[in-house]
Design an enzyme around this catalytic site. Structure first.
Site, PDB file in Angstrom:
ATOM      1  N   HIS A 144      -1.365   6.604   6.914  1.00  0.00           N
ATOM      2  CA  HIS A 144      -1.166   5.160   6.809  1.00  0.00           C
ATOM      3  C   HIS A 144      -2.262   4.370   7.498  1.00  0.00           C
ATOM      4  O   HIS A 144      -2.527   3.230   7.152  1.00  0.00           O
ATOM      5  CB  HIS A 144       0.244   4.782   7.256  1.00  0.00           C
ATOM      6  N   ASP A 185       3.505  10.780  -1.610  1.00  0.00           N
ATOM      7  CA  ASP A 185       4.558  11.695  -1.173  1.00  0.00           C
ATOM      8  C   ASP A 185       4.885  12.728  -2.237  1.00  0.00           C
ATOM      9  O   ASP A 185       5.211  13.876  -1.910  1.00  0.00           O
ATOM     10  CB  ASP A 185       5.820  10.901  -0.804  1.00  0.00           C
ATOM     11  N   CYS A 207       2.291   3.651  -7.745  1.00  0.00           N
ATOM     12  CA  CYS A 207       1.828   2.819  -6.633  1.00  0.00           C
ATOM     13  C   CYS A 207       1.221   3.660  -5.506  1.00  0.00           C
ATOM     14  O   CYS A 207       0.854   3.130  -4.477  1.00  0.00           O
ATOM     15  CB  CYS A 207       2.952   1.936  -6.105  1.00  0.00           C
TER      16      CYS A 207
HETATM   17  C1  PEP Z   1       3.693   6.997  -1.902  1.00  0.00           C
HETATM   18  O1  PEP Z   1       4.298   7.881  -1.295  1.00  0.00           O
HETATM   19  O2  PEP Z   1       2.894   7.219  -2.839  1.00  0.00           O
HETATM   20  C2  PEP Z   1       3.870   5.594  -1.510  1.00  0.00           C
HETATM   21  C3  PEP Z   1       3.333   4.621  -2.217  1.00  0.00           C
HETATM   22  O3  PEP Z   1       4.567   5.359  -0.360  1.00  0.00           O
HETATM   23  P1  PEP Z   1       3.932   5.495   1.122  1.00  0.00           P
HETATM   24  O4  PEP Z   1       2.480   5.799   0.970  1.00  0.00           O
HETATM   25  O5  PEP Z   1       4.183   4.218   1.817  1.00  0.00           O
HETATM   26  O6  PEP Z   1       4.724   6.635   1.689  1.00  0.00           O
HETATM   27 MG    MG Z   2       5.944   7.321  -0.019  1.00  0.00          MG
END
Ligand code: PEP
Ligand code: MG
Length: 591
Positions: free
Chosen positions: A202, A468, A515
Site C-alpha cells: 500500500h 489480492d 480495480c
Molecule cells: C485489490 O486487492 O486488487 C484491491 C484493489 O484492493 P487493495 O489493493 O486495497 O487490497
Molecule cells: Mg484487495
C-alpha cells in the site's frame, strides 16, 4: 557496508514502483534510534540534566506542532493527525517518570536515560510481533530520534532541519509505512527510495496515487547513500544514480522533458471517450485513497471514481470519524464526480494496512485473518455508521457501494441485509438517499471468483481486485519481495478466474470492472478488454495512458487474442500475447 564515495557516479538498482524522475539531495531516514553517549552524572547535576531534558522535550513539541500545521495546510486535517499521536507519545506520564528515575537514581545523563527507556519500550512492542504495534514502534522511534537530536542546542537547528528538511529532497529509508507516505510533504519530498517494500504494497500504491516517484528494494540503501548526496531517482527503470555526472543529468533532464511533453499531449484526449476502434465503450475511472485527490481525478479525465479505499481516511487519524463526518467526505466525492459514478468501498482494514483496532494478540497470518468485510461484519455499529454515511451522500450524486474481501454468499447476503436495515432506518427518519444505489462486490478471493455465478444474482456489479486475487490464488504474499517472482497477473489460474467472473456477470446482466493494479498495466489492457471487462479503475497518473491505449485497440482483436490466452499453460505465454498486441497498437506509450 561502506558509504559510497563522494563524487563518483554510481548506479544502484531497485524496483520502480511509482513513475517519474526526481533530482535532489538525499535525506536519510534512519532505522530506529541511534544510541547517544552514556556517562555517569554527579548528584549536583541532577537538576541540570532534568532541565536539559525539559528543554529538548519542549523543542520537540514545538517542532511537531509546527509540522502538524504545515501538513494540515498542504494536505488537510486528516493527514496531520499523525502528529497528534506523536505529541501524545511525548506526554506519556509513565515514560516521563521512568526517565526521571533513571536520571535521579541511576545518575544517567539525560539523553541516555531517555534513549534507554524508549528503547526498552519499543523493543517490547516489536517483540509482540503485532503489525499494529510494530507500526506504532516506528512512530515512537521517529519521535524519540527527533528528541535526541534536540539535546544539543548548538546542533538543534541544523539537526532538526535534517529530521524534516526545508529544502527539496529525496527520502532514503529502510522502509516507509503507508502513513509515512500519506503525510509526506509533497512540495519538499520529491521521491523516495527504500530497502524494503514491493510494487503491490500500500505504500507503493499510495506513492502512485499521490504522484511521488519511488523505488523500493534497494539493498543496503541507507548504509550506502550518505545524507545530502545528490541523486537522480528514475522511477521508470528503478535506477538510483548517485553523484551523476553533468552528461547524465542532461540525459535525464531530456527524458523528463520528453515524458512531460507526452503527458501534456495525453491531456489533450482528456475529454474524448474511452472507446475502442470498433466502438466498444469502456468506463475508465480513478482509484483514490483521500477525497483531497479529487482535483487530480478531474484533471486526469477520469469518468468517475471506481475505487475509494476508505480505510486510509478512516484509520489515518486518532479515531474513526463518526457518521456525520463521513457523510461530509462521501458527499464531497459524490458532488465532485457527478454525473459520473463514484464507488465507495467499505472499510478494508487488516493485512498490510492498519487494523481497525489494536488486537489483543498478534495474528499469525494477517492476510488470512481479520480483514475486509470480516471486520465490518463483526463491528456492526461501525459498519452501519459507514453505510448510512454512504447512503446519505448518495442523495447528492451517483454513488455505488462495494464490499471488500468477500469470500462467499453468506458474507455478501449478511452485508446486504445490514445495508437494507440502514436504508430502512434512514427512510423512517425521512433522510433522503438513493434507494437504487448500485451495490457491488469485490472479487478478490478465489472462493468468490469460483462462486461468481451465484454472487452475480445478488449484486449490480463485480469489481475484480487483482492485487489480492493474485495473492490468494497463487499463495504468494503481495508484499514479500522474496516471492515476488511468483506474483504474476497472467498466471493462467488467475486468468481463468477472471474469465469465469466476467462470464458469470454477463450471464446475469451485470457489469465487471477491474480495480487492482493490473488495470493500469499497459501491456495487459488488450487482455482485460478481450476477456470482456467493461470498466477499468486505475491510479490517476496512469489514466490518460490507459485511455489512449483503449482508443488504439480493436475489441474484436482483443477478444480473439484472449481466447488464445485462455488456452495457454504458462504465465509468460499469456503475457506475451497481450504484450505483442499492446506493442503493435501503442508502443509509443510503453516505457
Ligand atoms: C485489490 O486487492 O486488487 C484491491 C484493489 O484492493 P487493495 O489493493 O486495497 O487490497
Ligand atoms: Mg484487495
Amino acid at each position: 557496508m561502506p558509504i559510497l564515495s563522494s563524487n563518483q557516479e554510481i548506479i544502484l538498482q531497485g524496483t520502480a514502483v511509482s513513475p517519474g524522475i526526481a533530482f535532489a539531495p538525499v535525506h536519510v531516514m534512519g532505522r530506529g534510534m541511534v544510541a547517544p553517549e552514556v556517562y555517569e552524572i554527579s548528584h549536583h547535576h541532577i537538576d541540570y540534566e532534568r532541565n536539559r531534558f525539559q528543554h529538548a522535550l519542549d523543542k520537540t513539541k514545538q517542532q511537531l506542532s509546527g509540522l502538524q500545521q504545515k501538513i494540515e495546510a498542504i494536505s488537510g486535517e486528516q493527514d496531520a493527525l499523525i502528529f497528534e499521536a506523536h505529541l501524545m507519545i511525548l506526554q506519556d506520564k509513565t515514560l516521563l517518570k521512568k526517565i526521571d528515575v533513571a536520571i535521579e537514581e541511576r545518575l544517567q545523563n539525560a539523553e541516555f536515560a531517555y534513549y534507554a527507556v524508549m528503547q526498552t519500550y519499543t523493543e517490547a512492542m516489536r517483540r509482540m510481533n503485532d503489525p499494529y504495534l510494530a507500526e506504532r514502534a516506528v512512530d515512537i522511534d521517529d519521535v524519540a530520534q527527533r528528541l535526541l537530536r534536540n539535546f544539543s542546542s548548538a546542533d538543534a537547528e541544523h539537526k532538526s532541519e535534517d529530521t524534516n528538511p526545508d529544502h527539496k529532497h529525496i527520502i532514503v529509508a529502510y522502509d516507509l509505512t503507508p502513513s509515512d507516505t500519506a503525510t509526506m510533504d509533497r512540495q519538499m519530498a520529491l521521491g523516495f527510495v527504500t530497502e524494503q517494500g514491493s510494487i503491490n504494497s500500500h505504500t507503493a500504491i499510495l506513492a502512485r496515487s499521490l504522484g511521488i516517484p519511488a523505488i523500493v528494494g534497494v539493498e543496503g540503501a541507507i548504509m550506502k547513500i550518505k545524507a545530502l548526496t545528490f541523486i537522480i531517482l528514475d522511477g521508470y527503470t528503478g535506477k538510483v544514480i548517485l553523484n551523476p555526472q553533468p552528461s547524465t543529468v542532461n540525459k535525464y533532464r531530456k527524458i523528463q522533458r520528453a515524458k512531460r511533453e507526452r503527458e501534456n499531449k495525453l491531456e489533450e484526449i482528456k475529454e474524448s471517450k474511452t472507446q475502442t476502434l470498433d466502438d466498444r465503450t469502456i468506463n475508465l475511472s480513478a482509484n483514490i485513497e483521500f477525497d483531497h485527490e479529487l482535483p487530480l481525478v478531474e484533471r486526469s479525465g477520469a469518468e468517475g471514481v471506481g475505487l475509494f479505499r476508505t480505510e486510509f481516511y478512516l484509520l489515518g487519524g486518532g479515531e474513526i470519524p463518526d457518521e456525520n463526518r463521513q457523510t461530509k467526505v462521501y458527499t464531497n466525492v459524490a458532488e465532485k464526480m457527478n454525473p459520473h459514478q463514484a464507488i465507495i468501498r467499505t472499510l478494508d482494514a487488516g493485512g498490510d494496512k492498519l487494523p481497525a483496532e489494536p488486537l489483543p494478540e498478534p495474528e499469525p497470518n494477517p492476510f488470512l485473518g481479520w480483514r475486509g468485510i470480516r471486520i465490518s461484519l463483526s463491528r456492526v455499529g461501525m459498519f452501519k455508521d459507514q453505510l448510512r454515511a454512504i447512503l446519505r451522500a448518495s442523495a447528492h450524486g451517483r454513488l455505488g457501494v462495494m464490499f471488500p474481501l468477500v469470500s462467499g454468499l453468506t458474507e455478501l447476503i449478511t452485508a446486504k441485509d445490514i445495508l437494507k436495515q440502514c436504508m430502512d432506518e434512514l427512510h423512517e427518519k425521512g433522510i433522503p438517499f438513493d434507494p437504487k444505489i448500485e451495490v457491488g462486490v469485490m472479487i478478490e478471493v478465489p472462493s468468490a471468483a469460483l462462486m461468481a455465478d451465484e454472487l452475480a444474482k445478488e449484486v449490480d456489479f463485480f469489481s475484480i481486485g487483482t492485487n489480492d486475487l493474485i495473492q490468494y490464488t497463487v499463495a504468494v504474499d503481495r508484499v514479500n519481495k522474496h516471492v515476488s517472482a511468483l506474483y504474476k497477473p497472467t498466471n493462467p489460474a488467475v486468468i481463468r478466474l477472471i474469465n469465469h467472473t466476467v462470464r458469470s456477470a454477463d450471464d446475469n446482466g451485470i457489469w465487471t470492472g477491474v480495480c487492482g493494479e493490473m488495470a493500469g498495466e499497459l501491456n495487459l489492457t488488450p487482455l482485460l478488454l478481450g476477456l470482456g471487462v467493461s470498466k477499468l479503475s486505475v491510479g490517476t497518473h496512469q489514466l490518460p495512458k490507459i485511455k489512449k491505449a483503449v482508443r488504439s485497440l480493436s475489441y474484436s482483436e482483443c477478444q480473439a487474442m484472449a481466447q488464445e490466452a485462455l488456452k495457454c499453460r504458462f504465465s509468460k505465454d499469456i503475457f506475451e500475447l497481450s504484450q505483442n498486441m499492446a506493442h503493435s497498437s501503442y508502443s509509443f506509450l510503453i516505457d
